[in-house]
Design an enzyme around this catalytic site. Structure first.
Site, PDB file in Angstrom:
ATOM      1  N   GLY A  27       0.531  -1.593  -0.231  1.00  0.00           N
ATOM      2  CA  GLY A  27       0.202  -0.070   0.406  1.00  0.00           C
ATOM      3  C   GLY A  27       0.349   1.720  -0.040  1.00  0.00           C
ATOM      4  O   GLY A  27       1.963   1.055   0.059  1.00  0.00           O
ATOM      5  N   ALA A  29       2.027   2.837   1.973  1.00  0.00           N
ATOM      6  CA  ALA A  29       3.036   3.033   3.321  1.00  0.00           C
ATOM      7  C   ALA A  29       4.240   2.322   2.967  1.00  0.00           C
ATOM      8  O   ALA A  29       4.760   2.728   2.899  1.00  0.00           O
ATOM      9  CB  ALA A  29       2.734   2.578   4.727  1.00  0.00           C
ATOM     10  N   ALA A  59      -9.980   3.650  -1.530  1.00  0.00           N
ATOM     11  CA  ALA A  59      -9.414   4.595  -1.102  1.00  0.00           C
ATOM     12  C   ALA A  59      -9.735   5.352  -2.102  1.00  0.00           C
ATOM     13  O   ALA A  59      -9.473   5.889  -3.688  1.00  0.00           O
ATOM     14  CB  ALA A  59      -8.090   5.250  -0.879  1.00  0.00           C
ATOM     15  N   GLU A 126     -14.267  17.478   3.712  1.00  0.00           N
ATOM     16  CA  GLU A 126     -14.997  15.999   4.308  1.00  0.00           C
ATOM     17  C   GLU A 126     -15.522  15.969   5.107  1.00  0.00           C
ATOM     18  O   GLU A 126     -15.497  17.583   6.077  1.00  0.00           O
ATOM     19  CB  GLU A 126     -14.307  14.550   3.789  1.00  0.00           C
ATOM     20  CG  GLU A 126     -13.800  14.587   2.351  1.00  0.00           C
ATOM     21  CD  GLU A 126     -13.526  13.047   2.485  1.00  0.00           C
ATOM     22  OE1 GLU A 126     -13.790  12.009   0.690  1.00  0.00           O
ATOM     23  OE2 GLU A 126     -12.469  12.560   2.783  1.00  0.00           O
ATOM     24  N   HIS A 243     -16.467   3.613   9.167  1.00  0.00           N
ATOM     25  CA  HIS A 243     -16.567   4.437   8.067  1.00  0.00           C
ATOM     26  C   HIS A 243     -18.437   4.081   8.161  1.00  0.00           C
ATOM     27  O   HIS A 243     -19.331   3.671   7.865  1.00  0.00           O
ATOM     28  CB  HIS A 243     -16.701   4.023   6.274  1.00  0.00           C
ATOM     29  CG  HIS A 243     -16.489   5.443   5.599  1.00  0.00           C
ATOM     30  ND1 HIS A 243     -17.938   5.582   4.701  1.00  0.00           N
ATOM     31  CD2 HIS A 243     -15.415   6.193   5.148  1.00  0.00           C
ATOM     32  CE1 HIS A 243     -17.361   6.891   4.078  1.00  0.00           C
ATOM     33  NE2 HIS A 243     -16.190   6.670   4.372  1.00  0.00           N
ATOM     34  N   ARG A 289     -16.061  11.645  11.855  1.00  0.00           N
ATOM     35  CA  ARG A 289     -16.741  10.112  10.986  1.00  0.00           C
ATOM     36  C   ARG A 289     -17.542   9.592  12.333  1.00  0.00           C
ATOM     37  O   ARG A 289     -18.619   8.492  12.424  1.00  0.00           O
ATOM     38  CB  ARG A 289     -15.248   9.711  11.029  1.00  0.00           C
ATOM     39  CG  ARG A 289     -15.715   8.075   9.513  1.00  0.00           C
ATOM     40  CD  ARG A 289     -14.776   7.951   8.924  1.00  0.00           C
ATOM     41  NE  ARG A 289     -14.899   8.838   7.389  1.00  0.00           N
ATOM     42  CZ  ARG A 289     -13.428   8.793   7.267  1.00  0.00           C
ATOM     43  NH1 ARG A 289     -12.349   8.361   7.259  1.00  0.00           N
ATOM     44  NH2 ARG A 289     -13.268   9.699   5.772  1.00  0.00           N
ATOM     45  N   HIS A 350     -13.552   0.765   9.168  1.00  0.00           N
ATOM     46  CA  HIS A 350     -13.110   0.711   8.047  1.00  0.00           C
ATOM     47  C   HIS A 350     -11.279   0.759   8.152  1.00  0.00           C
ATOM     48  O   HIS A 350     -10.807   0.810   7.770  1.00  0.00           O
ATOM     49  CB  HIS A 350     -14.066   2.448   7.692  1.00  0.00           C
ATOM     50  CG  HIS A 350     -13.042   2.995   6.608  1.00  0.00           C
ATOM     51  ND1 HIS A 350     -13.085   2.668   5.344  1.00  0.00           N
ATOM     52  CD2 HIS A 350     -12.799   4.469   6.487  1.00  0.00           C
ATOM     53  CE1 HIS A 350     -12.145   3.943   4.175  1.00  0.00           C
ATOM     54  NE2 HIS A 350     -11.869   5.092   5.428  1.00  0.00           N
ATOM     55  N   GLU A 374      -1.394   2.015   8.160  1.00  0.00           N
ATOM     56  CA  GLU A 374      -2.349   1.803   9.081  1.00  0.00           C
ATOM     57  C   GLU A 374      -1.902   0.433  10.219  1.00  0.00           C
ATOM     58  O   GLU A 374      -3.173   0.410  11.104  1.00  0.00           O
ATOM     59  CB  GLU A 374      -3.604   1.295   8.120  1.00  0.00           C
ATOM     60  CG  GLU A 374      -4.862   1.087   9.607  1.00  0.00           C
ATOM     61  CD  GLU A 374      -5.899   0.579   8.501  1.00  0.00           C
ATOM     62  OE1 GLU A 374      -6.352   0.434   7.426  1.00  0.00           O
ATOM     63  OE2 GLU A 374      -7.151   0.316   8.809  1.00  0.00           O
ATOM     64  N   ARG A 385     -10.303   8.952  13.221  1.00  0.00           N
ATOM     65  CA  ARG A 385      -9.283   9.350  12.262  1.00  0.00           C
ATOM     66  C   ARG A 385     -10.035  10.476  11.277  1.00  0.00           C
ATOM     67  O   ARG A 385     -11.248  10.721  10.995  1.00  0.00           O
ATOM     68  CB  ARG A 385      -8.376   9.209  11.124  1.00  0.00           C
ATOM     69  CG  ARG A 385      -8.063   8.936   9.477  1.00  0.00           C
ATOM     70  CD  ARG A 385      -6.911   8.286   9.012  1.00  0.00           C
ATOM     71  NE  ARG A 385      -8.009   6.754   8.616  1.00  0.00           N
ATOM     72  CZ  ARG A 385      -8.835   6.833   7.869  1.00  0.00           C
ATOM     73  NH1 ARG A 385      -8.727   8.265   6.761  1.00  0.00           N
ATOM     74  NH2 ARG A 385      -9.451   6.312   6.816  1.00  0.00           N
TER      75      ARG A 385
HETATM   76  C1  SIN Z   1     -13.661   8.454   1.876  1.00  0.00           C
HETATM   77  O1  SIN Z   1     -13.879   8.756   0.606  1.00  0.00           O
HETATM   78  O2  SIN Z   1     -14.674   8.810   2.104  1.00  0.00           O
HETATM   79  C2  SIN Z   1     -12.448   7.389   2.747  1.00  0.00           C
HETATM   80  C3  SIN Z   1     -11.092   8.753   3.383  1.00  0.00           C
HETATM   81  C4  SIN Z   1     -10.485   7.615   3.996  1.00  0.00           C
HETATM   82  O3  SIN Z   1     -11.709   6.767   5.075  1.00  0.00           O
HETATM   83  O4  SIN Z   1      -9.667   8.813   4.628  1.00  0.00           O
END
Ligand code: SIN
Length: 542
Positions: A27, A29, A59, A126, A243, A289, A350, A374, A385
């Site tokens: 990934g 990282a 993602a 977001e 999520h 979130r 998530h 992660e 987060r």
């Molecule tokens: C999303 O696209 O909602 C996920 C983004 C995230 O987990 O930071």
């Protein structure tokens, strides 16, 4: 009892591959650290399936960074700390936001094609961000674009060897030093040893502990489990982020419906078609979130329904198709036209805020062993987060850990020729091995019913007892990746439950019905180490 190793082995019998730097995981990282390590020595990268089988690939939303004129490091820093609910480490967050900007400039130079608005990179919003600061690519395919570009760069490095379908079973350690790993080659059905001067775990999260998850099949918490077996400290495991919005259709996977959809104006509605988020938070659909996931859970309970709905119908149809092509197509293939139909959604596991405890250079308590992304816990996300800070973490800390590994090996190269490695033999249970597949199903059920968005002592204790009974499966010797994964899941589930029981308060993603408020006594991290556990007020930052 949790054994030190999952299998017996005789190292004299096994093929040994030697390298300077061993990176486990493909990934963001793993890729960023590999790119940097390849400047200093030979890098061997192992991935348990194919390189694209990682969470980065999935993602959608994007990467948060301070780009806009009305934004500042201070604002991104404050938003991250606030979302982290008192447990994000200020120093780690400062490094994240400040070094993040530079890492984005480097990505632009590498050719990552972030979407544009005119000449400028486009920025979206977001949950819990006070500014538009999320860069995205391909509309909602940021992870794929990032992973593709970085993988191409990595593969162009002469000093790199990439091996797919290699499952790392255990770390090889001696006298508090890691010198490599024992792995299983799924293609050759054989065990192998990789020896390295420095080893990096970038193995991602553990969403597969739950029935509903946005994570790919590979996210079984292997890095955390194998590190724990080797005496590595793990931290913050009670904090599992759900999520708020994943697709909820019978027979379909919990496909992620990006938070950016709400950022662009979509609203949440309950079974009666009413908007409900403002009842729970003044930011409505753009609440942090943890708050949004709990609100949806409560709304579903109150209305006795098994989903809520995401409504994009006020958005322009062409805009939806262009801005969210992946989501549009995925939903259409399930018979939903999101320009007209509401999307049925539920929260799903998530992201793990917790993981292998590291400092801000990725170092663990075992010399020669590093962790990043992660799978690591350096306190940068606290108890929850902030959206789109995870790819950023991989970019910033992937580089930092590589620098630290290079420094470490300058002083401490492994003398392969003088290495005297003991074999491992333990008394595994001799009884006929029954299938472990049913255990996976049971772990998911237990975690989903008692250790998900809302927890309490009774349920957590029940799960803890049952997982302890299931530990008997750690005393059988298996020889397939699927079985090793389930053994790892058992260990990680146990650690999550243990930490969730210890933390008698509610904070961020950890909500206890029996302790519904945050407590100032709990402004600390829970660190677990095999045969030892403790609470730590502050991490050491260097
Ligand atoms: C999303 O696209 O909602 C996920 C983004 C995230 O987990 O930071």
């Amino acid at each position: 009892m949790i054994p030190r190793y999952l299998v017996n082995f005789d190292l004299a019998e096994l093929e040994k591959k030697k390298t300077d730097f061993l990176v486990i995981g493909s990934g963001v990282a793993g890729l960023v650290s590999t790119l940097n390590l390849a400047e200093a020595g030979k890098v061997t990268m192992l991935t348990k399936e194919e390189p694209q089988d990682c969470s980065t690939e999935h993602a959608q939303g994007g990467i948060a960074a301070v780009i806009a004129e009305d934004d500042s490091f201070e604002l991104h820093y404050q938003d991250t700390l606030k979302a982290g609910a008192g447990l994000a480490n200020p120093k780690a967050v400062e490094l994240l936001v400040e070094q993040g900007q530079q890492r984005i400039k480097e990505l632009l130079k590498l050719g990552v094609s972030f979407d544009r608005q005119g000449k400028e990179v486009a920025l979206t919003k977001e949950g819990a961000h006070s500014r538009r600061r999320i860069l995205y690519a391909g509309g909602d395919a940021t992870g794929t674009e990032l992973r593709n570009t970085l993988t191409k760069e990595v593969l162009a490095k002469a000093a790199l060897e990439l091996h797919s379908n290699i499952f790392v079973i255990d770390l090889l350690t001696k006298n508090n030093r890691c010198y490599g790993v024992l792995a299983y080659d799924s293609n050759a059905a054989s065990y192998q040893v990789y020896l390295a001067s420095a080893v990096l775990l970038a193995t991602g999260g553990a969403g597969q502990l739950y029935q509903k998850t946005s994570n790919p099949e590979v996210a079984t918490g292997d890095g955390i489990a194998l590190a724990y077996r080797a005496g590595v400290e793990v931290m913050d495991l009670e904090f599992i982020q759900f999520h708020p919005t994943t697709l909820s259709l019978a027979g379909a996977a919990n496909f992620l419906i990006s938070e950016a959809v709400r950022g662009e104006g979509a609203v949440l509605r309950n079974q009666q078609g009413e908007r409900f988020m403002f009842k729970y938070h003044q930011l409505g659909e753009l609440a942090p979130r943890d708050v949004a996931a709990r609100a949806i859970y409560q709304e579903m309970k109150a209305k006795n329904s098994n989903c809520v709905y995401l409504d994009l119908t006020e958005l322009d149809a062409d805009f939806i198709k262009e801005r969210f092509p992946t989501i549009y197509k995925a939903c259409l293939s399930e018979g939903l036209d999101i320009t007209k139909d509401y999307i049925p959604v539920v929260p799903a596991a998530h992201y793990c805020m917790g993981g292998i405890k590291t400092d801000t250079k990725g170092a663990t308590n075992i010399q020669g062993l590093f962790a990043c992304g992660e799978t690591a816990a350096l306190g940068v996300h606290g108890a929850n987060r902030l959206a789109s800070n995870s790819l950023l973490e991989g970019l910033v800390y992937g580089k930092r850990v590589a620098e630290e590994m290079i420094n470490y090996t300058k002083d401490s190269k492994l003398a392969f020729d003088n290495l005297r490695i003991a074999n491992h033999t333990q008394q595994f249970s001799a009884a006929a091995v029954i299938s472990i597949k049913s255990i996976k199903k049971e772990i998911k059920e237990l975690m989903t019913t008692e250790v998900a968005i809302i927890r309490e002592e009774v349920g957590l204790s029940k799960v803890q007892s049952r997982l302890e009974e299931l530990f008997k499966y750690l005393n059988y010797e298996y020889n397939s990746v699927k079985d090793f994964e389930i053994q790892n899941m058992l260990i990680v589930a146990y650690l999550v439950v243990k930490a969730a029981l210890l933390r008698e308060e509610s904070r961020g993603a950890h909500y206890r019905r029996d302790f519904p408020e945050p407590s100032s006594n709990w402004l600390k991290h829970i660190v677990l180490e095999k045969d030892r556990e403790w609470e730590e007020l502050e991490l050491e930052f260097t």
